[in-house]
Every structure is written in C-alpha cells, then in structure tokens.
Design an enzyme around this catalytic site. Structure first.
Site, PDB file in Angstrom:
ATOM      1  N   ASP A  21     -12.058  39.983  44.086  1.00  0.00           N
ATOM      2  CA  ASP A  21     -12.451  40.657  45.241  1.00  0.00           C
ATOM      3  C   ASP A  21     -12.860  39.508  46.517  1.00  0.00           C
ATOM      4  O   ASP A  21     -13.600  38.785  46.036  1.00  0.00           O
ATOM      5  CB  ASP A  21     -13.310  41.742  44.947  1.00  0.00           C
ATOM      6  CG  ASP A  21     -13.569  42.710  46.189  1.00  0.00           C
ATOM      7  OD1 ASP A  21     -12.669  42.855  46.793  1.00  0.00           O
ATOM      8  OD2 ASP A  21     -14.615  43.232  46.134  1.00  0.00           O
ATOM      9  N   GLY A  24     -10.835  39.836  52.208  1.00  0.00           N
ATOM     10  CA  GLY A  24     -10.906  40.236  53.731  1.00  0.00           C
ATOM     11  C   GLY A  24     -12.305  39.471  54.101  1.00  0.00           C
ATOM     12  O   GLY A  24     -12.015  39.325  55.613  1.00  0.00           O
ATOM     13  N   HIS A  38      -5.416  37.220  51.998  1.00  0.00           N
ATOM     14  CA  HIS A  38      -4.784  37.446  50.703  1.00  0.00           C
ATOM     15  C   HIS A  38      -3.434  36.332  50.447  1.00  0.00           C
ATOM     16  O   HIS A  38      -3.527  36.175  49.400  1.00  0.00           O
ATOM     17  CB  HIS A  38      -3.811  38.662  51.077  1.00  0.00           C
ATOM     18  CG  HIS A  38      -4.537  39.981  51.315  1.00  0.00           C
ATOM     19  ND1 HIS A  38      -5.756  40.285  50.492  1.00  0.00           N
ATOM     20  CD2 HIS A  38      -4.416  41.085  52.143  1.00  0.00           C
ATOM     21  CE1 HIS A  38      -6.133  41.567  50.830  1.00  0.00           C
ATOM     22  NE2 HIS A  38      -5.468  41.893  51.579  1.00  0.00           N
ATOM     23  N   SER A  66      -5.045  48.242  43.793  1.00  0.00           N
ATOM     24  CA  SER A  66      -5.696  49.463  43.154  1.00  0.00           C
ATOM     25  C   SER A  66      -4.936  50.910  43.766  1.00  0.00           C
ATOM     26  O   SER A  66      -4.237  50.782  44.959  1.00  0.00           O
ATOM     27  CB  SER A  66      -7.232  49.612  43.406  1.00  0.00           C
ATOM     28  OG  SER A  66      -7.416  49.889  44.533  1.00  0.00           O
ATOM     29  N   TRP A  70      -4.210  51.918  48.393  1.00  0.00           N
ATOM     30  CA  TRP A  70      -3.221  52.652  49.242  1.00  0.00           C
ATOM     31  C   TRP A  70      -3.699  53.087  50.626  1.00  0.00           C
ATOM     32  O   TRP A  70      -2.927  53.433  51.408  1.00  0.00           O
ATOM     33  CB  TRP A  70      -2.223  53.795  48.591  1.00  0.00           C
ATOM     34  CG  TRP A  70      -1.375  53.246  47.422  1.00  0.00           C
ATOM     35  CD1 TRP A  70      -1.630  53.507  46.151  1.00  0.00           C
ATOM     36  CD2 TRP A  70      -0.134  52.485  47.795  1.00  0.00           C
ATOM     37  NE1 TRP A  70      -0.535  52.679  45.287  1.00  0.00           N
ATOM     38  CE2 TRP A  70       0.340  51.953  46.252  1.00  0.00           C
ATOM     39  CE3 TRP A  70       0.359  51.716  48.724  1.00  0.00           C
ATOM     40  CZ2 TRP A  70       1.280  51.395  45.830  1.00  0.00           C
ATOM     41  CZ3 TRP A  70       1.556  51.173  48.529  1.00  0.00           C
ATOM     42  CH2 TRP A  70       2.188  50.858  47.102  1.00  0.00           C
ATOM     43  N   LEU A 133       0.739  31.842  27.420  1.00  0.00           N
ATOM     44  CA  LEU A 133      -0.085  32.765  28.249  1.00  0.00           C
ATOM     45  C   LEU A 133       0.514  34.244  28.496  1.00  0.00           C
ATOM     46  O   LEU A 133       1.831  34.029  29.075  1.00  0.00           O
ATOM     47  CB  LEU A 133      -0.743  32.004  29.415  1.00  0.00           C
ATOM     48  CG  LEU A 133      -1.736  33.053  30.194  1.00  0.00           C
ATOM     49  CD1 LEU A 133      -3.269  33.254  29.720  1.00  0.00           C
ATOM     50  CD2 LEU A 133      -2.018  32.436  31.626  1.00  0.00           C
ATOM     51  N   ARG A 189     -15.943  39.562  38.308  1.00  0.00           N
ATOM     52  CA  ARG A 189     -15.453  40.102  39.447  1.00  0.00           C
ATOM     53  C   ARG A 189     -15.997  39.139  40.380  1.00  0.00           C
ATOM     54  O   ARG A 189     -17.352  38.894  40.518  1.00  0.00           O
ATOM     55  CB  ARG A 189     -16.004  41.578  39.667  1.00  0.00           C
ATOM     56  CG  ARG A 189     -15.894  42.088  40.963  1.00  0.00           C
ATOM     57  CD  ARG A 189     -16.381  43.630  41.049  1.00  0.00           C
ATOM     58  NE  ARG A 189     -15.808  43.952  42.544  1.00  0.00           N
ATOM     59  CZ  ARG A 189     -15.606  45.051  42.861  1.00  0.00           C
ATOM     60  NH1 ARG A 189     -15.249  46.004  42.027  1.00  0.00           N
ATOM     61  NH2 ARG A 189     -15.031  45.415  44.290  1.00  0.00           N
ATOM     62  N   HIS A 194     -21.074  44.747  42.070  1.00  0.00           N
ATOM     63  CA  HIS A 194     -21.345  44.988  40.824  1.00  0.00           C
ATOM     64  C   HIS A 194     -20.833  46.435  40.440  1.00  0.00           C
ATOM     65  O   HIS A 194     -21.334  47.339  39.968  1.00  0.00           O
ATOM     66  CB  HIS A 194     -22.817  45.011  40.540  1.00  0.00           C
ATOM     67  CG  HIS A 194     -23.609  43.801  40.798  1.00  0.00           C
ATOM     68  ND1 HIS A 194     -24.672  43.431  40.057  1.00  0.00           N
ATOM     69  CD2 HIS A 194     -22.967  42.867  41.393  1.00  0.00           C
ATOM     70  CE1 HIS A 194     -25.004  42.279  40.632  1.00  0.00           C
ATOM     71  NE2 HIS A 194     -23.988  41.761  41.450  1.00  0.00           N
ATOM     72  N   ARG A 195     -19.209  46.339  40.410  1.00  0.00           N
ATOM     73  CA  ARG A 195     -18.694  47.845  39.959  1.00  0.00           C
ATOM     74  C   ARG A 195     -17.318  47.546  39.616  1.00  0.00           C
ATOM     75  O   ARG A 195     -16.643  46.244  39.596  1.00  0.00           O
ATOM     76  CB  ARG A 195     -18.417  48.751  41.250  1.00  0.00           C
ATOM     77  CG  ARG A 195     -18.128  48.176  42.549  1.00  0.00           C
ATOM     78  CD  ARG A 195     -18.017  49.165  43.599  1.00  0.00           C
ATOM     79  NE  ARG A 195     -17.545  48.699  44.881  1.00  0.00           N
ATOM     80  CZ  ARG A 195     -18.044  48.373  45.856  1.00  0.00           C
ATOM     81  NH1 ARG A 195     -19.509  48.714  45.813  1.00  0.00           N
ATOM     82  NH2 ARG A 195     -17.612  47.640  46.871  1.00  0.00           N
ATOM     83  N   ILE A 196     -16.777  48.416  38.769  1.00  0.00           N
ATOM     84  CA  ILE A 196     -15.484  48.394  38.242  1.00  0.00           C
ATOM     85  C   ILE A 196     -14.318  48.696  39.086  1.00  0.00           C
ATOM     86  O   ILE A 196     -13.261  48.118  38.683  1.00  0.00           O
ATOM     87  CB  ILE A 196     -15.406  49.130  36.871  1.00  0.00           C
ATOM     88  CG1 ILE A 196     -16.545  48.823  35.891  1.00  0.00           C
ATOM     89  CG2 ILE A 196     -14.150  48.826  36.228  1.00  0.00           C
ATOM     90  CD1 ILE A 196     -16.541  47.239  35.531  1.00  0.00           C
TER      91      ILE A 196
END
Ligand code: IPE
Ligand code: IPE
Ligand code: MG
Length: 243
Positions: A21, A24, A38, A66, A70, A133, A189, A194-196
């Site tokens: 993340d 942007g 990107h 994710s 979209w 890998l 991340r 602090h999120r999934i």
C-alpha cells in the site's frame, strides 16, 4: 545494509504475504500521477521477489488489487490493466531464470481477455516441479468473496452427497479456498495503515503482522530483510504455555 546483516537468511517453509500500500500517496508526494506510483510499485515487486528467492522463502503472496479497488476511477483501473500486461512481459523471463513459479488468484477475469491470456501464459511458462519460490499475486481478490465461494462449493458437495457435514474441517475449508496457500507466517503492510483490507481472512489466524510507515514505492530490500530478521526473532506460541 548494516555490516552484520547476513547476505541471505534460511527461511525455507516460511510463507510471507504483503499488502503493498502507498502508491497513490507516493505519487502525490512526488507530484506524479497515480499510474506512475503503480509503475514504481511494480519495480519494487521485482526486487522483493528476488530477495524472497535469495532468502529461501517458501512463498510470497502479494496483494495487487482488491475487490474493493474496482470502485476506483476508470482511468486508474485502465492504467493498472496496462501495467499488469507490461509487468508480465518484462518480468516473466527473469522469473523463469530464477525458477519462480507464478500463480494469480482472485477475480482477475474482470480485467478482460488480454489480461487473462497473459496470466495463463505466464503461469504455464513458470511451472516448475521444485520452484525456488512460489509467487502468488492476488488480483481482484477479496477474503470474504473467497470464503463465500468456498462455502458455496462445500454446500454443493453436501447437496450432491460428495461431502458429509462431518467432513468439514480446517483442511477441507483450505482445499475449497481459491488462495493457493494455507497458513501464513508473516504479513507485512506498507503505507502506515493498520488494517487487513479484506486480504487473506481465513489464512491470517496465527500470522505475525508487521505494519510499516514506508510507502510501497519506497520499500527496499534492506527494509524487507529487517522485517524477516524481526520475524525470525519472534517467539510464536500458538496458544501454548512456554514459561
Ligand atoms: C496500493 O496503493 C495499490 C493498490 C491498491 C492498487 P494505493 O493506490 O492504495 O496507494 P494509496 O493508499 O492511495 O497511497
Ligand atoms: C489494500 O489497499 C489493497 C491493496 C494493496 C491491493 P487499499 O488502499 O485498497 O486499502 P484501504 O482502502 O486503505 O483499506
Ligand atoms: Mg491504499
């Protein structure tokens, strides 16, 4: 890299995932458009994949797009679509040389046939019986959507009497999830939040999680190595009494 940092770590059997993340905000900070952010992010992917193979990780799973993404502007999605195709073109020869097996997961069909064909070709070209890998790319992926489709698939199995309700176990659920991994050892991340964000929900039950302030395009191999060293130092108790 600090002088006492080892050149390579031995992390065989270790499964790492990254929520990449901050593209942007990196673009904004550098007065560039979001697509340039990107693009820079894709270059960082290349170096982190190389570092993962060098440190003998079992798998690296990257969150590239994710289900919620979209809802972004059409122009940004079109930029990402072009970038997927050019990144596959540019990076697959190196993956073949490094014996890295590539697999995509998620609803990437919505990106259209050009992307789907490029993905199928890339996966076929990077199939190795003993890969250095396993590289998994989540594209159009959502943890909840994956759980919903797994439940539908198990439900159909029960209706057609191929599955008995008493067969339902962690293992069976993993078999029906589309994400091509089981337990995750470490999730990183970047980007300061602090999120999934709906990533690998079922797989994260006992995963070590590291949240970094660094924006993904600024993430370096040295910082990645530091994450891996910190992970190695962690005592994983899995609910057991160890003192
Ligand atoms: C992550 O970077 C890449 C994708 C979600 C496609 P962002 O584009 O979310 O970057 P920020 O969070 O806006 O900085
Ligand atoms: C998570 O980043 C998804 C990817 C990195 C692909 P987002 O930028 O979409 O997540 P939120 O909106 O901050 O939760
Ligand atoms: Mg973001």
């Amino acid at each position: 890299m600090a002088e006492n940092t080892p050149k390579s770590l031995h992390l065989s059997g270790t499964n790492v995932a990254i929520i990449m993340d901050g593209n942007g905000r990196w673009a904004k900070k550098n007065t560039l458009n979001v697509t340039s952010g990107h693009e820079r992010g894709v270059e960082v992917v290349r170096s982190i994949v190389e570092a993962s193979a060098r440190n003998h990780l079992e798998s690296l799973s990257l969150y590239a797009f994710s289900t919620e993404n979209w809802s972004r502007p059409k122009k940004e999605i079109l930029g990402i679509k072009k970038l997927i195709i050019s990144a596959i073109d540019a990076q697959v020869p190196d993956l073949i040389e490094q014996k890295v097996s590539l697999q995509f997961f998620g609803d990437y069909y919505s990106f259209g046939s050009e992307v789907v064909n490029a993905i199928f070709e890339a996966e076929a070209a990077t199939t190795f019986s003993k890969p250095a890998l396993q590289l998994n790319i989540a594209l159009g992926y959502g943890g909840r959507a994956d759980i919903s489709q797994a439940l539908r698939s198990i439900g159909e199995g029960i209706a057609s009497k191929k599955i008995d309700c008493t067969d339902i176990s962690d293992d069976l659920i993993f078999q029906h999830l589309k994400a091509p991994i089981k337990e995750l050892d470490l999730l990183i991340r970047t980007g300061g939040d602090h999120r999934i964000s709906n990533f690998l929900l079922y797989h994260l039950a006992y995963t070590e999680i590291q949240f970094l302030e660094t924006l993904w395009p600024d993430f370096t191999e040295d910082e990645f190595t530091k994450c891996l060293i910190d992970f190695q130092k962690t005592e994983r108790r899995f609910g057991k009494r160890t003192i």
